[in-house]
Every structure is written in structure tokens, then in C-alpha cells.
Design an enzyme around this catalytic site. Structure first.
Site, PDB file in Angstrom:
ATOM      1  N   ASN A 199       0.843  -1.199   0.000  1.00  0.00           N
ATOM      2  CA  ASN A 199       0.000   0.000   0.000  1.00  0.00           C
ATOM      3  C   ASN A 199       0.876   1.246   0.000  1.00  0.00           C
ATOM      4  O   ASN A 199       2.099   1.151  -0.018  1.00  0.00           O
ATOM      5  CB  ASN A 199      -0.963  -0.024   1.198  1.00  0.00           C
ATOM      6  CG  ASN A 199      -0.199  -0.086   2.506  1.00  0.00           C
ATOM      7  OD1 ASN A 199       0.521   0.837   2.860  1.00  0.00           O
ATOM      8  ND2 ASN A 199      -0.342  -1.204   3.215  1.00  0.00           N
ATOM      9  N   ASP A 235      -4.119  -6.497   5.179  1.00  0.00           N
ATOM     10  CA  ASP A 235      -5.079  -7.377   5.858  1.00  0.00           C
ATOM     11  C   ASP A 235      -4.995  -8.804   5.332  1.00  0.00           C
ATOM     12  O   ASP A 235      -5.281  -9.754   6.047  1.00  0.00           O
ATOM     13  CB  ASP A 235      -6.504  -6.848   5.651  1.00  0.00           C
ATOM     14  CG  ASP A 235      -6.706  -5.533   6.400  1.00  0.00           C
ATOM     15  OD1 ASP A 235      -6.144  -5.402   7.498  1.00  0.00           O
ATOM     16  OD2 ASP A 235      -7.401  -4.636   5.871  1.00  0.00           O
ATOM     17  N   LYS A 284       8.013 -16.682 -11.292  1.00  0.00           N
ATOM     18  CA  LYS A 284       7.220 -15.547 -11.760  1.00  0.00           C
ATOM     19  C   LYS A 284       6.009 -16.074 -12.548  1.00  0.00           C
ATOM     20  O   LYS A 284       6.160 -16.932 -13.427  1.00  0.00           O
ATOM     21  CB  LYS A 284       8.092 -14.671 -12.659  1.00  0.00           C
ATOM     22  CG  LYS A 284       7.375 -13.443 -13.138  1.00  0.00           C
ATOM     23  CD  LYS A 284       8.278 -12.584 -14.009  1.00  0.00           C
ATOM     24  CE  LYS A 284       7.461 -11.474 -14.632  1.00  0.00           C
ATOM     25  NZ  LYS A 284       8.186 -10.745 -15.658  1.00  0.00           N
ATOM     26  N   PRO A 318      -2.400 -11.970  10.565  1.00  0.00           N
ATOM     27  CA  PRO A 318      -2.689 -11.776  11.996  1.00  0.00           C
ATOM     28  C   PRO A 318      -2.852 -10.288  12.292  1.00  0.00           C
ATOM     29  O   PRO A 318      -2.170  -9.456  11.686  1.00  0.00           O
ATOM     30  CB  PRO A 318      -1.442 -12.333  12.699  1.00  0.00           C
ATOM     31  CG  PRO A 318      -0.364 -12.338  11.668  1.00  0.00           C
ATOM     32  CD  PRO A 318      -1.032 -12.476  10.333  1.00  0.00           C
ATOM     33  N   ASP A 319      -3.738  -9.960  13.210  1.00  0.00           N
ATOM     34  CA  ASP A 319      -3.907  -8.563  13.634  1.00  0.00           C
ATOM     35  C   ASP A 319      -2.937  -8.307  14.783  1.00  0.00           C
ATOM     36  O   ASP A 319      -3.134  -8.780  15.908  1.00  0.00           O
ATOM     37  CB  ASP A 319      -5.359  -8.311  14.071  1.00  0.00           C
ATOM     38  CG  ASP A 319      -5.611  -6.831  14.306  1.00  0.00           C
ATOM     39  OD1 ASP A 319      -4.739  -6.174  14.922  1.00  0.00           O
ATOM     40  OD2 ASP A 319      -6.665  -6.332  13.878  1.00  0.00           O
ATOM     41  N   ILE A 320      -1.877  -7.576  14.480  1.00  0.00           N
ATOM     42  CA  ILE A 320      -0.780  -7.395  15.439  1.00  0.00           C
ATOM     43  C   ILE A 320      -1.258  -6.595  16.655  1.00  0.00           C
ATOM     44  O   ILE A 320      -1.021  -6.972  17.800  1.00  0.00           O
ATOM     45  CB  ILE A 320       0.418  -6.693  14.756  1.00  0.00           C
ATOM     46  CG1 ILE A 320       0.864  -7.508  13.533  1.00  0.00           C
ATOM     47  CG2 ILE A 320       1.572  -6.507  15.737  1.00  0.00           C
ATOM     48  CD1 ILE A 320       1.772  -6.771  12.574  1.00  0.00           C
ATOM     49  N   PHE A 327      -3.848   3.154  15.058  1.00  0.00           N
ATOM     50  CA  PHE A 327      -4.111   4.187  14.058  1.00  0.00           C
ATOM     51  C   PHE A 327      -5.272   3.732  13.180  1.00  0.00           C
ATOM     52  O   PHE A 327      -5.467   2.533  12.971  1.00  0.00           O
ATOM     53  CB  PHE A 327      -2.870   4.437  13.195  1.00  0.00           C
ATOM     54  CG  PHE A 327      -2.051   5.593  13.681  1.00  0.00           C
ATOM     55  CD1 PHE A 327      -1.356   5.507  14.885  1.00  0.00           C
ATOM     56  CD2 PHE A 327      -1.978   6.781  12.962  1.00  0.00           C
ATOM     57  CE1 PHE A 327      -0.615   6.578  15.363  1.00  0.00           C
ATOM     58  CE2 PHE A 327      -1.233   7.859  13.422  1.00  0.00           C
ATOM     59  CZ  PHE A 327      -0.552   7.754  14.626  1.00  0.00           C
ATOM     60  N   LYS A 382     -12.953   0.706  15.836  1.00  0.00           N
ATOM     61  CA  LYS A 382     -11.648   0.048  16.067  1.00  0.00           C
ATOM     62  C   LYS A 382     -11.292   0.039  17.545  1.00  0.00           C
ATOM     63  O   LYS A 382     -10.699  -0.914  18.042  1.00  0.00           O
ATOM     64  CB  LYS A 382     -10.545   0.802  15.309  1.00  0.00           C
ATOM     65  CG  LYS A 382     -10.365   0.279  13.887  1.00  0.00           C
ATOM     66  CD  LYS A 382      -9.150   0.907  13.245  1.00  0.00           C
ATOM     67  CE  LYS A 382      -9.456   1.473  11.900  1.00  0.00           C
ATOM     68  NZ  LYS A 382      -9.710   0.652  10.804  1.00  0.00           N
ATOM     69  N   LYS A 386     -10.638  -3.644  18.783  1.00  0.00           N
ATOM     70  CA  LYS A 386      -9.266  -4.029  19.132  1.00  0.00           C
ATOM     71  C   LYS A 386      -9.017  -3.938  20.636  1.00  0.00           C
ATOM     72  O   LYS A 386      -7.946  -4.294  21.109  1.00  0.00           O
ATOM     73  CB  LYS A 386      -8.276  -3.131  18.387  1.00  0.00           C
ATOM     74  CG  LYS A 386      -8.542  -3.094  16.893  1.00  0.00           C
ATOM     75  CD  LYS A 386      -7.300  -3.136  16.080  1.00  0.00           C
ATOM     76  CE  LYS A 386      -7.677  -3.160  14.612  1.00  0.00           C
ATOM     77  NZ  LYS A 386      -6.625  -3.677  13.770  1.00  0.00           N
TER      78      LYS A 386
HETATM   79  O1  C5P Z   1      -7.454  -3.505  11.329  1.00  0.00           O
HETATM   80  P1  C5P Z   1      -7.508  -2.079  10.891  1.00  0.00           P
HETATM   81  O2  C5P Z   1      -6.694  -1.817   9.679  1.00  0.00           O
HETATM   82  O3  C5P Z   1      -8.919  -1.602  10.804  1.00  0.00           O
HETATM   83  O4  C5P Z   1      -6.836  -1.207  12.097  1.00  0.00           O
HETATM   84  C1  C5P Z   1      -5.728  -0.382  11.960  1.00  0.00           C
HETATM   85  C2  C5P Z   1      -4.861  -0.446  13.190  1.00  0.00           C
HETATM   86  O5  C5P Z   1      -4.537  -1.781  13.508  1.00  0.00           O
HETATM   87  C3  C5P Z   1      -3.527   0.218  12.980  1.00  0.00           C
HETATM   88  O6  C5P Z   1      -3.035   0.686  14.229  1.00  0.00           O
HETATM   89  C4  C5P Z   1      -2.656  -0.904  12.442  1.00  0.00           C
HETATM   90  O7  C5P Z   1      -1.272  -0.687  12.649  1.00  0.00           O
HETATM   91  C5  C5P Z   1      -3.163  -2.069  13.250  1.00  0.00           C
HETATM   92  N1  C5P Z   1      -3.114  -3.350  12.535  1.00  0.00           N
HETATM   93  C6  C5P Z   1      -2.273  -4.357  12.964  1.00  0.00           C
HETATM   94  N2  C5P Z   1      -2.262  -5.575  12.317  1.00  0.00           N
HETATM   95  C7  C5P Z   1      -3.085  -5.812  11.277  1.00  0.00           C
HETATM   96  C8  C5P Z   1      -3.942  -4.796  10.828  1.00  0.00           C
HETATM   97  C9  C5P Z   1      -3.939  -3.589  11.456  1.00  0.00           C
HETATM   98  O8  C5P Z   1      -1.514  -4.131  13.917  1.00  0.00           O
HETATM   99  N3  C5P Z   1      -3.047  -6.973  10.674  1.00  0.00           N
END
Ligand code: C5P
Length: 414
Positions: free
Chosen positions: A224, A293, A303, A321-323, A339, A353, A357
Site C-alpha cells: 500500500n 489485511d 514468476k 494476523p492482527d498485530i 491508528f 476500532k 481491538k
Molecule cells: O485492522 P484495521 O486496519 O482496521 O486497524 C488499523 C490499526 O490496527 C492500525 O493501528 C494498524 O497498525 C493495526 N493493525 C495491525 N495488524 C493488522 C492490521 C492492522 O496491527 N493486521
């Protein structure tokens, strides 16, 4: 939340209104002092140059007078001041004395309180409580490593001076090692940081920044437009505030802020694996990274080629994974800040969020208006409401955010 604050966009420079006495003692690094004077002036500082006799063997007062736009002082017998006391007058309006380069001999003299030339005299005669002394050593590596020099610098620190550097690398004498003076840009960054409030002293902050890159095949991937600038600015602001900072960065082309430990990663999984084991050892976690995501479920070894039938390849995606959510679930979790980069309905998405979260603070911004830009507008959203940080450069915003986080940490304790 409180009323909106007005941010001062830093058009005047980071050192606007500061008066610096720049002292030069004898060493080949004197050539860097010319650039340093320019850099300080560019950031809005007024600079009074004072030179030792030895420094004048390496660079002339003419050069430094022209660059600082002020007469240079070099002798304690200089009769230009009506009271004939240059050694007193010069530091009375100064916000700091910076000796760069600081030679081994000059520092040996300083720490004994000797004062037989103007520069050592004014260092001794400065009001110690309100005019700090910073020194940037510059010498051959053997001179730097000598027990006498090490002892002298330790004592100088104990007496309250701040020692900037030295750096390691090629030396003018042809040898390689510790003892090089920091570059003018580095000294400038150190001085700017020196004047910032130390609101996070003793705290540890972990930050993610930049995009992630999810490979499809050996030459392509999903990523991105995040530049990493906001996360890097927060890392710098936190380090300036005295925090020990670890920055986990996706693929970006940005220099590492001074005193920040950087871990480079490429994918969301790598970012997750770098963050999770260490997160609980930090006081604060700030997730600025624009983490992808999704990632391709299968990485193609070769390739992917056009097949000649005009059929586009299709990919199966799997969720990353959502960190942030994972860190927020840790039993010993740090103070978590997320953020939200949105294209619309910023407040609604930020609030969503916050609860999804389970974090105490979300910082919202409009993605298209911030990605790659040098300035931004932030909206701080917590359970109690929201507050705007008006448009400013990212470093100004980062400092405001760091101050906000420090205040929340302090309030949590009470
Ligand atoms: O999940 P989303 O993109 O809606 O939320 C954004 C926030 O979550 C940001 O702080 C981003 O750094 C964090 N994030 C993360 N791991 C992911 C997706 C988003 O830590 N896989």
C-alpha cells in the site's frame, strides 16, 4: 476530552529563538563547524562562535563570522565589549554552549576547571543551572580510547555535561575507529532533541511503521501507499522525550532516527513475529503500520507468466494476523495506541476500532490525505470522546501525541 489545541506549524525552524554559543577547539573536524553554523542558523538559532587559538589553525574566523553573521571571539583579552568581559557576557543570553569539535586537550583542561583561554574561561564562568554544556569529541581513535581521555569524559559527564558521540569510522589520519566528530546534521538533531521535554524518560516504546509487502511471486506483491513518515516521526519524538525506542519497520526508504533501534521486516507475519515476543517488555505500543489485511495463500515459486489465452490468474487470499489486537490481548500488555487511516466516516470507524481491538486510544487520519505527505491532521479518539490535533508537520504532531501518551501513562499511575 479537552478542547482542541493549536499546533504551531514549524515554519520558523526547530531552534527558533534559541541562542547557541558554538565553541571550536583545535582539530581537523573544525571544517565541519562551518556546515554546523549554517545548519543551526537554518533552524532559526542565533550562533555566537568562540574559537581557541588552535582552532584558528584549522579554519579562519572570517568563514565563521560570515556564516554566523556575528563577530567571532577568540581571546580573553578582546577589548570589544565595553566592560571588557567577553567571558561573562557571551553566555548570559545563551541557551547552551556547544563545543564542537572538543579536542582531548580541551576536555582535559575543562574538567580541571582551568581557564587560560576565552573558551575554557566562558565554560567555567557560565551560569551552570541555566546554560548547559554539550561537547562533541573529535580525535584519533587511540586518543579517544586512552584511559586518560575516557576518565576525563566520564568526569565531564559526572559534572553535568552532555557528550554527543563520537562516531566510529574513517579518520582523517587514515585509521579507522571511534573518535570521529558527529556530522553537522547529527549534531543538529542531537541539539534539537536536547531541548525537548523528557516526558518519557525511563519508558520503553515499541512502534510499527510503514506498509507491509505480501509476495505473490518472486517479483510481485501486495502493498500500500504508506510511507512510514508518521511512525518514524513518532519514533524520533519518543526518543527525543527520553524513551528507549524500538521501531519495527516495513519496507520504506527513511533514515533511522537517532538512538532508535530499528528492525526491518517485509511481511505482516514477520512484523507480528518481531513484535509479539517483545511487546510485554514495553510500556507503550504504537501501531502506525499500514499492515496488509490479506496475503496470497500460496507463494508462487516462479514468476507467474501470461498464459497466452488472456486469462488473468486468480489468487486465494488468507487473512494476516492482527498485530495490534494480539498485543492488546497480552496479559501484561503495554499501553496500546492504534491508528485508523480511513477514506471517509473517520470518527465512526475509529470508534469501531477502539472497541474491536480493545485499545484505550485510536489516532484517526484520512488515508489519502496523509500517505506520503509531510503534514497531516490527527483525531484522537478514546472512550470519553475525541479531540483534533490540527494540521501540522508530522514531527510536530508526533511530539503532541507523545506528550499525550506520557500524560496518560502518568495519569494511569495515580
Ligand atoms: O485492522 P484495521 O486496519 O482496521 O486497524 C488499523 C490499526 O490496527 C492500525 O493501528 C494498524 O497498525 C493495526 N493493525 C495491525 N495488524 C493488522 C492490521 C492492522 O496491527 N493486521
Amino acid at each position: 476530552m479537552d478542547a482542541p489545541v493549536t499546533m504551531d506549524v514549524m515554519t520558523k525552524g526547530q531552534l527558533a529563538g534559541r541562542h547557541i554559543v558554538l565553541g571550536l577547539s583545535g582539530g581537523i573536524a573544525c571544517y565541519k563547524a562551518a556546515e554546523l553554523v549554517r545548519a543551526l542558523a537554518k533552524e532559526g538559532a542565533s550562533v555566537q562562535v568562540v574559537m581557541t587559538e588552535a582552532a584558528q589553525q584549522f579554519i579562519t574566523p572570517v568563514t565563521l563570522q560570515a556564516l554566523s553573521n556575528r563577530e567571532v571571539y577568540a581571546s580573553q583579552w578582546d577589548a570589544r565589549a565595553p566592560n571588557n568581559m567577553a567571558h561573562i557576557n557571551l553566555t548570559r543570553e545563551a541557551d547552551a554552549v556547544l563545543v564542537a569539535p572538543a579536542s582531548a586537550d580541551f576536555v582535559a583542561k575543562l574538567l580541571h576547571g582551568r581557564a587560560d583561554d576565552l573558551l575554557s574561561l566562558l565554560c567555567l564562568a557560565r551560569p551552570i543551572e541555566r546554560c548547559p554544556l554539550l561537547v562533541a569529541p573529535a580525535m584519533n581513535r587511540e586518543m579517544w580510547a586512552h584511559p586518560a581521555t575516557q576518565r576525563n569524559f566520564a568526569q565531564l559527564r559526572a559534572d553535568g555535561a552532555t557528550v554527543l558521540g563520537p562516531a566510529a569510522g574513517d579518520q582523517a589520519c587514515g585509521e579507522i575507529g571511534d573518535g570521529r566528530m558527529l556530522e553537522p546534521e547529527e549534531l543538529l538533531e542531537e541539539l534539537i532533541a536536547f531541548f525537548q521535554p523528557k516526558a518519557l524518560l525511563g519508558k520503553r516504546m515499541l512502534i510499527t511503521a510503514g506498509p507491509t509487502f505480501e509476495p505473490i511471486d518472486p517479483v510481485r506483491g501486495i502493498t500500500n501507499l504508506s510511507s512510514g513518515k508518521m511512525g518514524f516521526a513518532i519514533a524520533r519524538a519518543a526518543a527525543e522525550a527520553g524513551a528507549e525506542v524500538t521501531l519495527v519497520a516495513g519496507p520504506v526508504h527513511l533514515p533511522t532516527p537517532r538512538h532508535v533501534r530499528r528492525i526491518d521486516v517485509r511481511t505482516a507475519q514477520q512484523m507480528h513475529d518481531a513484535v509479539l515476543p517483545v511487546a510485554a517488555h514495553h510500556d507503550v505500543f504504537v501501531a502506525t503500520a499500514a499492515v496488509a489485511d490479506w496475503r496470497p495463500a500460496n507463494l508462487s515459486e516462479h514468476k507467474i507468466k501470461k498464459d497466452g489465452k488472456k486469462l488473468a490468474p486468480s489468487f486465494e487470499l488468507t487473512e494476516n494476523p492482527d498485530i495490534l489486537a494480539a498485543v492488546a490481548k497480552l496479559p501484561q500488555r503495554p499501553y496500546c495506541v492504534g491508528f485508523a487511516a480511513e477514506s471517509h466516516d473517520l470518527l465512526k470507524h475509529a470508534r469501531e476500532k477502539l472497541s474491536r481491538k480493545n485499545v484505550p486510544l485510536i489516532v484517526g487520519n484520512l488515508g489519502p490525505a496523509t500517505f506520503g505527505q509531510d503534514d497531516n491532521t490527527l483525531t484522537l479518539v478514546d472512550a470519553a470522546g475525541h479531540r483534533e490535533l490540527p494540521r501540522a508537520d508530522k514531527l510536530t504532531l508526533a511530539r503532541a501525541l507523545v506528550a499525550e501518551i506520557a500524560a496518560r501513562l502518568a495519569a494511569d499511575k495515580t
